[in-house]
Design an enzyme around this catalytic site. Structure first.
Site, PDB file in Angstrom:
ATOM      1  CD  GLU A 286      -1.859  -2.377   1.381  1.00 55.77           C
ATOM      2  OE1 GLU A 286      -2.751  -3.231   1.230  1.00 55.77           O
ATOM      3  OE2 GLU A 286      -0.707  -2.662   1.809  1.00 55.77           O
TER       4      GLU A 286
ATOM      5  CG  HIS B 186     -11.056  -6.757   6.406  1.00 52.89           C
ATOM      6  ND1 HIS B 186     -10.243  -7.310   7.362  1.00 52.89           N
ATOM      7  CD2 HIS B 186     -10.422  -6.934   5.215  1.00 52.89           C
ATOM      8  CE1 HIS B 186      -9.167  -7.819   6.782  1.00 52.89           C
ATOM      9  NE2 HIS B 186      -9.250  -7.597   5.474  1.00 52.89           N
TER      10      HIS B 186
END
Length: 665
Positions: free
Chosen positions: A398, A467
């Site tokens: 990321e 999440h």
């Protein structure tokens, strides 16, 4: 002499020029040290005395259109790349005529117009940005290269691994230049790294070359061959220049960690001077170079001292996203939409990306499995074949993905990078918070970071604590970022199109539970205005402000209380979280006199808290009841479906709050 690319060979003129360039760096650093001690230079200062041969040897082989990224110890790099000394002194003094208008300072000097994408106060942070600049160079079909300077301490960072790994995978034209100067802050290099750089390079499958970093001729010769390979498409290479940090980590560092008996490396300037004299250059000519450089330094310091201070009004002009949004050109008018056409949320997002790719060659998409696989939610399925080379699969990295976007945006592209889950922002926050959000500001407006980060969240699918989170408040608290949260099919298309147009970093947060929902199809080319909330349901008795999927919860609750209690709710969809449209909210509050904010994020310290503060500050005399906030419980999001349902505010919870606030209406 301030240019780059001193040419080939080791002739007298070329070697004398390299000596001049090194001496300029040495004298600049020495004078900066004196100015710091007298208080003329505020803040942190990290000097590159002893490392001049690396900067000059590398940059002598770069063209003006090549790019460098640098470090907090970057004065030498940017001077060698051609930056003006007078502007640099003014920048260090915080003056309006500084390279960055006084907004960057010593650690953040940049001039993107010269290919200088910035010194950087975060160790290793320039390396992912270099990957973005290198990708842009290759996209343009040019043979430009990027030289990414870093210290040996950066080798321990994740940014180093992610950037080198991505560069190796994509064979990007990057010269990774490690200045192995013996120390990582206060620690010896040998105490920090169990594996030598040569082994690391072999692990990445890239070439490695080690050179005497205090011999400018050796650095120049090594760089010449490596840059030629890069221009020919050979892929990235790691150049390790062994040098010495003569000064402390920072000015004022007592350096108690140094061994006073340790042998020192030969001074690069002494070596260059001796080589010139041995080669037949007259001592008087060498001394003349010194006098010339000293005169340049004196003139630059005098001009910097006399320069004015920056206008405080420029802070808002450069750093307030409301100003950026207001300056954005009006979007082209969209054709009328088909009143009978409908789309699912996922289709609306795909259509927005499809149309943006078709309309603007600068746009490209990058992220984990976004190309052939179409992304984890299938959003980009089919676009890879339609736009060859413009959907890029990345490793699970990321930081590299965000840095790719930053560097490519600085180079003039329009990247749309995907952060698979909003929860993962923690592993790449530096590239958003300290790079994307601040580079336009710190360069005094010399660059724009027009990039979009697409990401998603959503409570209700048992995705668990890592999440599901709604972290918009965290991002909205970072000045320089624009944060959007669409709630309707039309806005999932329109906000994304507007985000891609905006010359600023934008995070678009989609609720994945809205992907399957349907709604009227927006017309191709439709744009939703950024920074303006929408009144989704007019009303008279109470204002209910929502964000993302909470809009649909509030609309359900509004229908219930109108049918059962005769309460008329005005429901507002914020759409944009930063900059926040308080004008629409306060205008509604002046009519309804009651305010409830509903979100799916944890309630404490969120957007609702900000709106409540604005309501009390600017709308106090219109309030007939306390401002109420309704959000998730102050715990991480649970996994079990019944626990998840209990955690998330439902329509029944909103109904109860509305009835409570309107009981005395």
């Amino acid at each position: 002499m301030t240019g780059t690319g001193t040419g080939t060979g080791t002739g007298t003129d070329v070697r004398l020029d390299r000596y001049r360039r090194m001496l300029r760096i040495r004298r600049f650093e020495e004078r900066t040290s004196a100015l710091y001690r007298e208080g003329a230079v505020p803040g942190f200062v990290h000097l590159s005395v002893g490392q001049e041969a690396v900067a000059v040897g590398v940059c002598s082989r770069l063209r003006a259109d090549d790019v460098i990224t640098s470090t907090h110890r970057g004065h030498g790099h940017v001077l060698a790349k051609g930056l003006d000394m007078t502007g640099m002194f003014a920048e260090l003094m915080g003056r309006a005529t500084g390279t960055c208008g006084g907004f960057g300072g010593s650690m953040h000097i940049a001039d993107p117009g010269r290919g200088i994408y910035g010194a950087n106060g975060i160790v290793g942070a320039g390396l992912p940005i270099a990957a973005g600049a290198a990708h842009a160079a290759r996209r343009a079909g040019s043979d430009r290269v990027v030289a990414a300077f870093f210290g040996d301490g950066a080798v321990a960072t994740g940014a180093f691994h992610e950037a080198v790994n991505l560069a190796a995978l994509w064979r990007l034209p990057i010269l990774f230049v490690c200045e192995n100067n013996g120390f990582s802050e206060f620690s010896r290099t040998g105490d920090q790294h169990p594996v030598p750089l040569s082994e690391r390079a072999r692990g990445y499958g890239i070439a490695h070359e080690r050179v005497d970093g205090n011999d400018v001729d050796a650095v120049d010769a090594a760089t010449a061959g490596l840059v030629a390979r890069l221009r020919g498409g050979a892929g990235p290479v790691l150049l390790e220049a062994v040098t010495e940090r003569v000064m402390g980590h920072y000015e004022g560092d007592p350096q108690r960690y140094r061994d006073p008996e340790a042998a020192r490396l030969p001074d690069p300037l002494d070596r260059a001077r001796a080589a010139l004299l041995a080669g037949g250059v007259a001592a008087a000519d060498v001394e003349a170079v010194g006098a010339e450089v000293d005169a340049e330094v004196e003139h630059a310091v005098k001009a910097a001292r006399e320069a004015p201070w920056p206008d405080p009004g420029r802070m808002a002009e450069l750093g307030d996203v409301r100003r950026v949004v207001a300056r954005a050109p009006a979007p082209p008018p969209a054709p009328p939409r088909d009143p009978d056409a409908a789309l699912r949320g996922s289709q609306a997002v795909r259509a927005a990306l499809d149309h943006a790719l078709a309309d603007d060659e600068r746009v490209f998409l990058a992220g984990i499995d976004v190309a052939a696989g179409g992304g984890v939610f299938g959003i980009t399925k089919g676009l890879h074949a339609k736009y060859p080379g413009r959907l890029l699969d990345t490793p699970i990295a990321e930081t590299a993905i965000m840095g790719l976007g930053v560097g490519a945006a600085m180079a003039g592209l329009r990247p749309v990078v995907e952060l698979m889950y909003l929860d993962f922002v923690g592993v790449c926050l530096d590239q958003l918070m300290n790079q994307a959000a601040k580079l336009g500001f710190m360069t005094g407006g010399a660059t724009e970071v027009g990039m979009v980060v697409r990401t998603q969240f959503g409570v209700g699918r048992s995705s668990g604590s890592q999440h599901s989170q709604s972290l918009e408040a965290l991002l909205a608290h970072i000045p320089g970022l624009v944060v959007l949260m669409p709630a309707t099919v039309e806005d999932m298309y329109g906000l994304l199109r507007s985000a891609i147009d905006l010359p600023a970093p934008v995070v678009v947060i989609e609720n994945r539970l809205l992907y399957a929902g349907s709604g009227p199809a927006p017309a191709p080319g439709h744009r939703t205005p950024i920074g303006r909330a929408a009144v989704a349901r007019p009303g008279d008795d109470i204002t209910v402000v929502t964000l993302s999927r909470a809009l649909h919860t509030a609309l359900e609750a509004a229908a219930i209380v109108e049918a059962e209690d005769g309460i008329s709710c005005e429901v507002i969809d914020l759409r944009t979280i930063a900059p926040l449209d308080t004008e629409t909210v306060l205008g509604s509050l002046r009519r309804t006199n009651r305010l409830l904010i509903v979100s799916e994020g944890a309630g404490d310290f969120g957007v609702g808290a900000e709106l409540a503060a604005r309501a009390v500050d600017e709308g106090f005399w219109t309030l007939d009841a306390p401002v109420r906030r309704l959000g998730g419980a102050p715990t991480p999001v649970p996994y079990s479906p019944p626990l998840e349902q209990a955690w998330l505010p439902g329509a029944g919870d909103v109904v109860a709050e509305i009835r409570n606030l309107c009981r005395d209406r």
